[in-house]
Design an enzyme around this catalytic site. Structure first.
Site, PDB file in Angstrom:
ATOM      1  N   ASP A 129      25.052  40.117  41.340  1.00  0.00           N
ATOM      2  CA  ASP A 129      26.117  39.122  41.327  1.00  0.00           C
ATOM      3  C   ASP A 129      25.499  37.722  41.184  1.00  0.00           C
ATOM      4  OD1 ASP A 129      29.311  39.190  42.498  1.00  0.00           O
ATOM      5  OD2 ASP A 129      28.280  37.248  42.420  1.00  0.00           O
ATOM      6  N   ASN A 186      38.165  44.625  44.540  1.00  0.00           N
ATOM      7  CA  ASN A 186      39.364  43.799  44.666  1.00  0.00           C
ATOM      8  C   ASN A 186      40.324  44.119  43.527  1.00  0.00           C
ATOM      9  OD1 ASN A 186      38.257  42.425  46.913  1.00  0.00           O
ATOM     10  ND2 ASN A 186      37.089  41.104  45.550  1.00  0.00           N
ATOM     11  N   GLN A 222      41.201  39.371  43.242  1.00  0.00           N
ATOM     12  CA  GLN A 222      40.366  39.692  42.079  1.00  0.00           C
ATOM     13  C   GLN A 222      40.235  38.476  41.171  1.00  0.00           C
ATOM     14  OE1 GLN A 222      41.801  43.013  39.724  1.00  0.00           O
ATOM     15  NE2 GLN A 222      39.906  43.115  38.517  1.00  0.00           N
ATOM     16  N   VAL A 230      37.619  38.557  38.363  1.00  0.00           N
ATOM     17  CA  VAL A 230      37.220  39.061  37.046  1.00  0.00           C
ATOM     18  C   VAL A 230      37.952  40.382  36.813  1.00  0.00           C
ATOM     19  CG1 VAL A 230      35.311  39.846  35.600  1.00  0.00           C
ATOM     20  CG2 VAL A 230      34.953  37.956  37.219  1.00  0.00           C
ATOM     21  N   HIS A 245      35.192  46.523  38.989  1.00  0.00           N
ATOM     22  CA  HIS A 245      33.823  46.480  39.502  1.00  0.00           C
ATOM     23  C   HIS A 245      33.806  46.828  40.974  1.00  0.00           C
ATOM     24  CE1 HIS A 245      35.573  42.416  39.587  1.00  0.00           C
ATOM     25  NE2 HIS A 245      34.937  42.235  40.741  1.00  0.00           N
ATOM     26  N   HIS A 277      31.700  46.051  44.239  1.00  0.00           N
ATOM     27  CA  HIS A 277      30.677  45.230  44.870  1.00  0.00           C
ATOM     28  C   HIS A 277      29.859  46.124  45.797  1.00  0.00           C
ATOM     29  CE1 HIS A 277      32.645  41.165  44.146  1.00  0.00           C
ATOM     30  NE2 HIS A 277      33.680  41.970  43.965  1.00  0.00           N
TER      31      HIS A 277
HETATM   32  P1  AMP Z   1      36.104  39.642  42.157  1.00  0.00           P
HETATM   33  O1  AMP Z   1      36.634  38.532  43.006  1.00  0.00           O
HETATM   34  O2  AMP Z   1      36.090  40.967  42.867  1.00  0.00           O
HETATM   35  O3  AMP Z   1      36.764  39.703  40.797  1.00  0.00           O
HETATM   36  O4  AMP Z   1      34.566  39.319  41.977  1.00  0.00           O
HETATM   37  C1  AMP Z   1      33.983  38.834  40.801  1.00  0.00           C
HETATM   38  C2  AMP Z   1      32.522  38.667  41.085  1.00  0.00           C
HETATM   39  O5  AMP Z   1      31.862  38.433  39.856  1.00  0.00           O
HETATM   40  C3  AMP Z   1      32.187  37.494  42.016  1.00  0.00           C
HETATM   41  O6  AMP Z   1      31.456  37.967  43.136  1.00  0.00           O
HETATM   42  C4  AMP Z   1      31.351  36.568  41.127  1.00  0.00           C
HETATM   43  O7  AMP Z   1      30.329  35.932  41.850  1.00  0.00           O
HETATM   44  C5  AMP Z   1      30.813  37.514  40.088  1.00  0.00           C
HETATM   45  N1  AMP Z   1      30.472  36.955  38.789  1.00  0.00           N
HETATM   46  C6  AMP Z   1      31.225  36.120  38.039  1.00  0.00           C
HETATM   47  N2  AMP Z   1      30.618  35.855  36.874  1.00  0.00           N
HETATM   48  C7  AMP Z   1      29.447  36.561  36.878  1.00  0.00           C
HETATM   49  C8  AMP Z   1      28.385  36.712  35.950  1.00  0.00           C
HETATM   50  N3  AMP Z   1      28.387  36.091  34.750  1.00  0.00           N
HETATM   51  N4  AMP Z   1      27.346  37.513  36.291  1.00  0.00           N
HETATM   52  C9  AMP Z   1      27.327  38.125  37.486  1.00  0.00           C
HETATM   53  N5  AMP Z   1      28.314  38.046  38.397  1.00  0.00           N
HETATM   54  C10 AMP Z   1      29.354  37.259  38.097  1.00  0.00           C
END
Ligand code: AMP
Ligand code: ZN
Length: 110
Positions: A30, A86, A93, A95, A99, A101
């Site tokens: 991450d 998430n 959420q 992204v 995924h 974590h």
């Molecule tokens: P979520 O809130 O579950 O959608 O988490 C998205 C996660 O993606 C967060 O923990 C961010 O820190 C992580 N993230 C966003 N952009 C990137 C990236 N380019 N490379 C790695 N992790 C990322």
């Protein structure tokens, strides 16, 4: 999906610190870690989140769940780890590419 940052990581057009890859999923660190070890495990296929899963994704989900422990152990988390996914705005959420974590190293009870 062209405007999805995790699809770009799968395609290799956006850099990431990839620690595991097979035909169906990849794992990478991450970018903004919330624990000493913070890894994301994603399917190569673009699926928005758990709510978007279809019956045909069942083997893929089984594959990914079975990979989580080995990926965590490869990062030094032999004594256990936390897994979070998430789903949607109500789940925080950010992204919209499914995924898991993996967090570990200094985890407090939830
Ligand atoms: P979520 O809130 O579950 O959608 O988490 C998205 C996660 O993606 C967060 O923990 C961010 O820190 C992580 N993230 C966003 N952009 C990137 C990236 N380019 N490379 C790695 N992790 C990322
Ligand atoms: Zn995607």
């Amino acid at each position: 999906m062209t405007d999805c940052i995790f699809c770009k990581i799968v395609e290799g057009t956006l850099a990431a610190d990839i620690i595991y890859e097979d035909d169906f999923c990849i794992a990478f660190k991450d970018l903004y870690p919330k624990a000493p070890v913070h890894v994301l495990v994603i399917p190569k296929k673009h699926i928005e989140n758990l709510a978007a899963l279809r019956a045909e994704d069942q083997p893929l989900m089984g594959h990914m769940l079975l990979k989580l422990t080995g990926i965590a152990e490869s990062q030094g988390l032999e004594d256990g780890f936390r897994t979070i996914t998430n789903t949607g705005p109500g789940g925080g959420q950010e992204v919209y590419h499914l995924h898991f974590h993996i967090l570990g190293g200094n985890i407090k009870p939830a």
